[in-house]
Design a protein around this motif. Sequence first.
Motif, mmCIF file in Angstrom:
data_model
loop_
_atom_site.group_PDB
_atom_site.id
_atom_site.type_symbol
_atom_site.label_atom_id
_atom_site.label_comp_id
_atom_site.label_asym_id
_atom_site.label_seq_id
_atom_site.Cartn_x
_atom_site.Cartn_y
_atom_site.Cartn_z
ATOM 1 N N ARG A 1 -24.410 36.637 29.318
ATOM 2 C CA ARG A 1 -24.511 36.077 30.670
ATOM 3 C C ARG A 1 -23.081 35.691 31.023
ATOM 4 O O ARG A 1 -22.607 34.644 30.607
ATOM 5 C CB ARG A 1 -25.440 34.856 30.671
ATOM 6 C CG ARG A 1 -26.882 35.205 30.300
ATOM 7 C CD ARG A 1 -27.818 34.024 30.500
ATOM 8 N NE ARG A 1 -29.202 34.396 30.245
ATOM 9 C CZ ARG A 1 -29.861 34.159 29.108
ATOM 10 N NH1 ARG A 1 -29.270 33.516 28.126
ATOM 11 N NH2 ARG A 1 -31.107 34.536 28.958
ATOM 12 N N THR B 1 -36.998 41.919 31.513
ATOM 13 C CA THR B 1 -37.030 40.533 31.047
ATOM 14 C C THR B 1 -38.425 40.224 30.530
ATOM 15 O O THR B 1 -39.416 40.612 31.163
ATOM 16 C CB THR B 1 -36.674 39.518 32.157
ATOM 17 O OG1 THR B 1 -37.104 38.207 31.736
ATOM 18 C CG2 THR B 1 -37.339 39.808 33.489
ATOM 19 N N ILE B 2 -38.482 39.517 29.418
ATOM 20 C CA ILE B 2 -39.807 39.178 28.875
ATOM 21 C C ILE B 2 -40.548 38.220 29.800
ATOM 22 O O ILE B 2 -41.755 38.087 29.714
ATOM 23 C CB ILE B 2 -39.721 38.568 27.461
ATOM 24 C CG1 ILE B 2 -39.016 37.205 27.476
ATOM 25 C CG2 ILE B 2 -39.084 39.523 26.470
ATOM 26 C CD1 ILE B 2 -39.326 36.351 26.262
ATOM 27 N N ASP B 3 -39.820 37.553 30.704
ATOM 28 C CA ASP B 3 -40.445 36.550 31.573
ATOM 29 C C ASP B 3 -41.340 37.199 32.647
ATOM 30 O O ASP B 3 -42.207 36.538 33.204
ATOM 31 C CB ASP B 3 -39.387 35.695 32.281
ATOM 32 C CG ASP B 3 -38.459 34.999 31.298
ATOM 33 O OD1 ASP B 3 -38.830 34.876 30.120
ATOM 34 O OD2 ASP B 3 -37.357 34.584 31.715
ATOM 35 N N MET C 1 -42.233 31.226 25.897
ATOM 36 C CA MET C 1 -41.045 31.345 26.772
ATOM 37 C C MET C 1 -41.414 31.726 28.202
ATOM 38 O O MET C 1 -42.580 31.965 28.504
ATOM 39 C CB MET C 1 -40.092 32.384 26.203
ATOM 40 C CG MET C 1 -39.064 31.828 25.260
ATOM 41 S SD MET C 1 -37.811 33.079 24.906
ATOM 42 C CE MET C 1 -36.640 32.093 23.995
ATOM 43 N N GLY C 2 -40.427 31.843 29.053
ATOM 44 C CA GLY C 2 -40.688 32.237 30.447
ATOM 45 C C GLY C 2 -39.747 31.565 31.427
ATOM 46 O O GLY C 2 -39.878 31.720 32.627
ATOM 47 N N ARG C 3 -38.834 30.771 30.891
ATOM 48 C CA ARG C 3 -37.900 29.985 31.720
ATOM 49 C C ARG C 3 -38.679 29.153 32.736
ATOM 50 O O ARG C 3 -39.503 28.338 32.312
ATOM 51 C CB ARG C 3 -36.878 30.892 32.408
ATOM 52 C CG ARG C 3 -35.619 30.149 32.822
ATOM 53 C CD ARG C 3 -34.628 31.079 33.482
ATOM 54 N NE ARG C 3 -34.009 31.973 32.533
ATOM 55 C CZ ARG C 3 -32.967 31.666 31.771
ATOM 56 N NH1 ARG C 3 -32.422 30.485 31.848
ATOM 57 N NH2 ARG C 3 -32.455 32.537 30.941
ATOM 58 N N GLU D 1 -42.841 27.187 28.716
ATOM 59 C CA GLU D 1 -41.704 26.274 28.503
ATOM 60 C C GLU D 1 -41.297 25.566 29.797
ATOM 61 O O GLU D 1 -40.801 24.441 29.762
ATOM 62 C CB GLU D 1 -40.515 27.000 27.867
ATOM 63 C CG GLU D 1 -39.898 28.072 28.731
ATOM 64 C CD GLU D 1 -38.655 28.704 28.112
ATOM 65 O OE1 GLU D 1 -38.032 28.087 27.240
ATOM 66 O OE2 GLU D 1 -38.316 29.823 28.521
ATOM 67 N N HIS E 1 -37.383 32.494 20.322
ATOM 68 C CA HIS E 1 -36.768 33.818 20.449
ATOM 69 C C HIS E 1 -37.489 34.909 19.667
ATOM 70 O O HIS E 1 -37.177 36.093 19.859
ATOM 71 C CB HIS E 1 -35.293 33.742 20.041
ATOM 72 C CG HIS E 1 -34.485 32.922 20.998
ATOM 73 N ND1 HIS E 1 -34.468 31.551 20.959
ATOM 74 C CD2 HIS E 1 -33.719 33.287 22.059
ATOM 75 C CE1 HIS E 1 -33.694 31.100 21.939
ATOM 76 N NE2 HIS E 1 -33.243 32.121 22.619
ATOM 77 N N ARG F 1 -38.578 37.599 21.790
ATOM 78 C CA ARG F 1 -37.630 38.544 22.400
ATOM 79 C C ARG F 1 -37.315 39.733 21.502
ATOM 80 O O ARG F 1 -36.690 40.696 21.950
ATOM 81 C CB ARG F 1 -36.332 37.812 22.754
ATOM 82 C CG ARG F 1 -36.460 36.895 23.941
ATOM 83 C CD ARG F 1 -35.368 37.116 24.974
ATOM 84 N NE ARG F 1 -34.039 36.986 24.451
ATOM 85 C CZ ARG F 1 -33.215 35.969 24.733
ATOM 86 N NH1 ARG F 1 -33.615 35.000 25.532
ATOM 87 N NH2 ARG F 1 -32.014 35.945 24.249
#
Length: 323
Positions: free
Chosen positions: A74, A127-129, A171-173, A225, A252, A255
């Motif tokens: 990033r 993205t996994i999200d 996860m998922g932000r 999350e 993680h 991921r």
Amino acid sequence: MGIKRIGVLTSGGDAPGMNAAVRSVVRTAMFHGIECYGIRRGYNGLINGDLIRLDEKSISHTIDRGGTILYTARSKEFLTEEGQKKAVSTCRFLGLDGVIAIGGDGTFRGARALSNHGVNVICIPATIDNDISCTNYSIGFDTAANTAIECIDRLRDTMQSHERCSVVEVMGRNAGFLAMYVGLAVGATAVLVPEEPIDFNRDVIEKIRSARFNGFTHYMIVVAEGSGSAAEIAAKIKESIDLDPRVTVLGHIQRGGVPTGRDRVNATKMGYLAVEKLLEGKTNRIICTANGKFTDVSIDDGLAMERRIQKMEVEVLAAMTGL
Ligand code: F6P
């Protein structure tokens, strides 16, 4: 517009299936006689000219590999005007006729900046999200969901034996798409997602209570999350009804791993389409899926869209956990 040489990069959080997308970009490019370069470490690679030539050999046996062979980052520097100008000079110096950027919303914002400086770009959602608004499907979601489901199935065995409560953080932000899907798949007692307002007593305690009245002695609470930490939720459950929940943060683990068939095939289709769009003279586009079909939208339109958890998923969850 003749396309002779292109670059491909992966940026943001990695997602299983990114390699399948890179492989497809390279193979499609080669099919059309286009040279392909892998830009390494996301946009940092464009700033620093960190690239490798990609051909059938360098991408062989990557369709089944998680992570990204191009590395990812990033990039903070790319957020600055100066960083973007350096990246654009690299594109000009190398004579890149197009860049294919694989990642999430942050990656697309970066691609838009490149496009504003005159670089031809096509984006592929990964993205996994699964939180990219313009597409129902993002590369990596299917694998991550299946990984989380397998982990929670394992947890359930021991929770059932010990008659315990488990609180699992997915996860998922800031998004609950992954948690909702996983929660439905594992038959969770309760699922908490940031998109839905939470009444702790109604959405957690009453669900556990009703499961108990229906004969259950173990409980699986799935928490996105973005809805708060599993440890906090577990502490609140203990305080309210004196259960002693076990906390698992999948983190993680979700991921990594071998991409599922769905992720590989969709990544392959998206990689192919990205190169085809460049050949059609298109730029500043995101490849996406809508109503079961592959299509593309402008980066501006794609970033402006909003995506909510499906109403139907919320209703189904209520029916499944309402007892
Ligand atoms: O966007 C993918 C994601 O895995 C999110 O689900 C998570 O919040 C975040 O990335 C974690 O980022 P990092 O890899 O920087 O820990």
